[in-house]
Enzyme design. Structure first.
Site, PDB file in Angstrom:
ATOM      1  N   GLY A 277       0.741  -1.205  -0.165  1.00 18.46           N
ATOM      2  CA  GLY A 277       0.120   0.045   0.220  1.00 18.46           C
ATOM      3  C   GLY A 277       0.856   1.191  -0.140  1.00 18.46           C
ATOM      4  CB  ALA A 278       0.963   4.474  -1.964  1.00 12.19           C
TER       5      ALA A 278
ATOM      6  CB  ALA B  47      13.662  14.835  -7.874  1.00  7.64           C
TER       7      ALA B  47
ATOM      8  CE1 TYR C  75       0.312  -5.084  -5.356  1.00 10.94           C
ATOM      9  CE2 TYR C  75      -0.690  -4.589  -3.454  1.00 10.94           C
ATOM     10  CZ  TYR C  75       0.315  -4.400  -4.259  1.00 10.94           C
ATOM     11  OH  TYR C  75       1.565  -3.883  -3.698  1.00 10.94           O
TER      12      TYR C  75
ATOM     13  CE1 TYR D 177      -3.552  -2.503  -7.197  1.00 14.10           C
ATOM     14  CE2 TYR D 177      -4.045  -2.121  -9.337  1.00 14.10           C
ATOM     15  CZ  TYR D 177      -3.138  -2.024  -8.292  1.00 14.10           C
ATOM     16  OH  TYR D 177      -2.258  -1.110  -8.362  1.00 14.10           O
TER      17      TYR D 177
ATOM     18  N   GLY E 101       8.594   5.270  -5.586  1.00  9.69           N
ATOM     19  CA  GLY E 101       7.903   6.863  -5.392  1.00  9.69           C
ATOM     20  C   GLY E 101       7.566   6.854  -3.944  1.00  9.69           C
ATOM     21  CG  ASP E 102       4.708   4.240  -2.305  1.00 11.96           C
ATOM     22  OD1 ASP E 102       3.840   5.379  -2.728  1.00 11.96           O
ATOM     23  OD2 ASP E 102       4.437   3.223  -2.448  1.00 11.96           O
TER      24      ASP E 102
ATOM     25  NE  ARG F   9      -0.789   2.335  -7.788  1.00 13.79           N
ATOM     26  CZ  ARG F   9       0.103   3.169  -7.411  1.00 13.79           C
ATOM     27  NH1 ARG F   9       0.522   4.083  -8.170  1.00 13.79           N
ATOM     28  NH2 ARG F   9       1.003   2.982  -6.388  1.00 13.79           N
TER      29      ARG F   9
END
Length: 335
Positions: free
Chosen positions: A41-42, A235, A97, A110, A267-268, A174
């Site tokens: 989970g993000a 970035a 998922y 998912y 990314g998280d 997403r």
């Protein structure tokens, strides 16, 4: 019952975490697969990475009253994250998922319709308000899960019920959840309401008529602090601050080269690294470097959570002294 906190958490991260089913390293999903279960989970990824970086982080969500839900809570708590804001729902399942990994990108399948987390609504904000975190972190995944989830995100970003909190928003589009044409306007609206926004240049170009970081800044506008990630290149931070009405001082940091094992979760991790720099009061360059370091660790791991280097190496690569690093972390006596 509203949770109470003796010590204010640095951050509360709100959103769905599912049971992630993935092959062992080097495998693909097929009849010969050996599969493992992990949290996926993000927002919980951000919370776990913040904890690994020495911050008090809490994850707020709902899970089913089932073995998968308990697995998620147990694993995330074992990573040092406060799970006291996670509700168990006896009437809905924990989402699942399957991830089929490859260095060029993972295929994700998912099974989350009707999940416990999709039943979150504005009432979940009460616990977050009681926790009084310094940062509230959200993503663009949550508002598409249900109407209740959308209202929760709107309430937190627009009504600002958590006094003084920095509202952090990762666009995190997403395509499997909503088409870019459908998602473009709602995600832009939420980004413009946040204090800090994270977005990948690739997803920004998919959502909006932009082709570079400057175009994203022009679209979202100031005074939002905007971080645009350009894949393996760099970035860019637009601080949302000006000196004496002058031009915004844009900060850029190149991304270090890493051997990519699996890209999901990077990314998280980047968002967690940047937020850890914010919480420690680092300048924008150091925040970006810490984001890159955390993202690199995730890229080199089959799981969403990578292994960070030791303190001395973190300080060397971020460009801060050990004393400065320890100043903003959790004191050892408190965990």
């Amino acid at each position: 019952m509203v949770a109470t906190y003796a010590i204010r958490p640095d951050a509360v991260c709100i959103g769905e975490t599912m049971a992630q089913v993935t092959p062992l390293p080097g495998g693909r999903i097929d009849s010969r697969s050996e599969l493992v279960l992990r949290p996926g989970g993000a927002e919980s990824n951000v919370a776990m990475a913040l904890s690994a970086l020495g911050h008090r982080a809490a994850w707020a969500s709902r899970v089913g009253a089932d073995p998968l839900g308990e697995l998620l809570v147990t694993e995330i708590a074992a990573a040092g994250v406060d799970t006291g804001l996670v509700a168990r729902d006896p009437g809905r399942p924990t989402g699942v998922y399957f991830k089929d990994p490859a260095p060029s990108g993972s295929s994700v399948y998912y099974y989350r319709a009707g999940s416990a987390a999709s039943a979150m609504d504005v009432s979940a904000a009460a616990d977050v308000v009681a926790a009084a975190p310094r940062v509230v972190h959200l993503s663009g995944i949550t508002p598409v899960l249900s109407e209740g989830c959308r209202r929760l995100v709107d309430h937190l970003l627009f009504d600002r019920p958590v006094p003084g909190a920095v509202m952090s928003f990762d666009v995190n589009h997403r395509p499997a959840l909503w088409d870019a044409r459908e998602a473009a306007e709602p995600l832009l609206r939420l980004a413009r309401a946040a204090d800090v926004v994270f977005v990948g240049l690739d997803e920004a170009a998919r959502l909006w008529p932009v082709s570079d970081a400057a175009g994203v800044r022009e679209l979202i506008g100031a005074p939002v602090c905007l971080v645009v990630k350009s894949g393996a290149d760099e970035a860019v931070c637009f601080p949302g601050e000006t000196r004496d009405g002058g031009a915004e001082a844009v900060v850029r940091e190149p991304a270090p080269a890493v051997d990519v094992v699996e890209p999901v979760g990077a990314g998280d991790a980047f968002a967690a690294g940047w937020l850890a720099g914010l919480l420690r009061g680092f300048d924008h360059g150091a925040r970006l470097r810490l984001g890159h370091l955390a993202a690199g660790a995730a890229l080199e791991s089959i799981s969403d959570q990578g292994t960070l280097p030791d303190e001395a190496e973190i300080c060397r690569r971020v460009g801060v002294t050990p004393e400065r690093w320890r100043l903003g972390g959790v004191p050892a006596a408190e965990g």
